[in-house]
Design a protein around this motif. Sequence first.
Motif, short mmCIF file in Angstrom:
data_model
loop_
_atom_site.label_atom_id
_atom_site.label_comp_id
_atom_site.label_asym_id
_atom_site.label_seq_id
_atom_site.Cartn_x
_atom_site.Cartn_y
_atom_site.Cartn_z
N VAL A 38 -5.83 -1.36 3.44
CA VAL A 38 -4.65 -0.51 3.52
C VAL A 38 -5.07 0.83 4.11
O VAL A 38 -6.05 1.44 3.65
CB VAL A 38 -4.02 -0.29 2.13
N GLU A 39 -4.36 1.28 5.12
CA GLU A 39 -4.63 2.58 5.73
C GLU A 39 -3.52 3.55 5.36
O GLU A 39 -2.34 3.22 5.48
CB GLU A 39 -4.70 2.46 7.25
N ASP A 40 -3.90 4.73 4.94
CA ASP A 40 -2.93 5.80 4.67
C ASP A 40 -3.55 7.10 5.15
O ASP A 40 -4.43 7.68 4.49
CB ASP A 40 -2.60 5.87 3.18
N GLY A 41 -3.12 7.53 6.31
CA GLY A 41 -3.73 8.72 6.89
C GLY A 41 -5.20 8.45 7.22
O GLY A 41 -5.56 7.43 7.81
N ARG A 95 -0.81 8.19 -2.29
CA ARG A 95 -1.13 7.32 -1.15
C ARG A 95 -0.94 5.84 -1.52
O ARG A 95 -0.97 5.47 -2.69
CB ARG A 95 -2.59 7.52 -0.71
N ASP A 96 -0.81 5.02 -0.48
CA ASP A 96 -0.93 3.57 -0.64
C ASP A 96 -2.41 3.21 -0.65
O ASP A 96 -3.20 3.78 0.11
CB ASP A 96 -0.25 2.83 0.53
N ALA A 97 -2.79 2.25 -1.49
CA ALA A 97 -4.19 1.85 -1.57
C ALA A 97 -4.29 0.45 -2.13
O ALA A 97 -3.35 -0.08 -2.73
CB ALA A 97 -4.97 2.83 -2.45
N LYS A 128 -1.43 -1.74 -3.77
CA LYS A 128 -0.90 -2.88 -3.02
C LYS A 128 -1.77 -4.11 -3.25
O LYS A 128 -2.99 -4.03 -3.22
CB LYS A 128 -0.86 -2.55 -1.52
N THR A 146 -8.81 4.79 4.13
CA THR A 146 -8.65 3.34 4.18
C THR A 146 -9.31 2.75 2.94
O THR A 146 -10.43 3.13 2.59
CB THR A 146 -9.33 2.75 5.44
#
Length: 471
Positions: free
Chosen positions: A221-224, A193-195, A215, A227
């Motif tokens: 940052v939201e990923d699915g 995931r992005d975080a 990031k 958050t």
Amino acid sequence: MLETSSEARKGHRARHRALRRTGWVLLGTALATASFAGIAFAGVSASMADSFAAAPRGSDAGVWPAARPVPEGRITVAVAVGNEGSVATDVLAPYQVFAESRDMFVYTVAAERRVSPLSGGAHLLPDHTLAEVADGTLPEPDVVVVPAVTDPTGAGEERLRRWIVERHHRGARILGVCAGSELLAASGLLDGRDATSFWSNITSLERSYPKVAWKRGLRYVEDGRVTTTAGVTSGTMGALRLVEELAGTAEATRIGTGLSYPGWTPDGPTAIPANHLALGDLPYAFNAAFPWLRPTTAIGLVDGVEEIDAAAAFEGYGGVSFATRTLVIGAGDTVTTRHGLVLVTRSAKGGAHGADRFVVPGVTNTSDLGSALDGWARRNGLAAELPGGGRRSGEFGFDPVLRDLAESSDRRTALATAKFSEYPSAHLELTGASWPWRSTLLAAAAVVVSVGVGLAPTAIRHTVRRRRPTA
């Protein structure tokens, strides 16, 4: 030949003396470095022990208020806390944001229902246990808030990590605040995931958790259904984003406007400065590493205090700034915040605690203290003060505390506290000293002591040589 041999012996002796001198210099340098590091480590340990202080005496035997029942038909938010310690604002700010919503119900949850330390000398009584959710006693939460905890990867938080993963598998949204992302990463929930996280942690997180796409320079940052947010106060904006998604833009706008977080608008930009360590951050390091002789600030809490106002005082005077030692005083053993959170306090019925100041966040007038806090202040020879003269219209709860911190300590400490809280500071009008001279002088004294320790072996060697009898 004899002359050449004599010159060789002289050269050998000269090299030997040079090597010996180099060895003594290296030994002295190592001792000086170790001495300074030891002093600083002792100071940081003392600062952290004060920040996550043991619960007030007798609180483990208290008769605690019963938790509020969870109503049906509301969006349910569980704010998880670590039993050994959590960052105050990571817990309290999202709690208030969600609790402000008419459509939501918020409770706190921990592995055990016992007093849990919060940064800045505060203490929280969790409403429920992880087991009550897992066994169906409580409904499954729609949102789980994960703050920074003192040991995110340790065995002591294994139950919490498993519980969070299970809630996500059952459909909950997860909000990881600040370094709460490390606990999520340790659970495996962020793999692929992005975080994001607190800016000073991201480099180490990249090394420890390479499966996560970390990031920088983003408020959240939201990923699915996961958050993650940047540091400390960023949890406010992350929570507002989830309110917007779950309860609607109008509800998020109403709450966000009331809180007045600088620069927040619905669907506004998430980009923020990508902070880095700088010389201006030295006050943060000095205050943490050299806490001796710092003043003590008593923080008075009244029933109905807003959670963010309380959090700002905990962090501003102690948990982030390390500028003062803090004591949290209430009329009794507990204080109930505006939205039902139970904070455990030192009772005002007790004796003196050696406080130098008495500040009361979240009230508009010192006449609102009540007889118990007012009596405690008078017995201790203190006048109750509103941080920064009180919160002004259109201010977020951190503003008055940062103003007061600049005035009572120094401007540089206030700005470093804002930076390490990842809080916008351009709008702040600060007055006061320019630099934290107490901790700076202590740092200089530590350097002098460490240099003395480093020179000691050479001084002893010279003394021994002078006293050695000559043939």
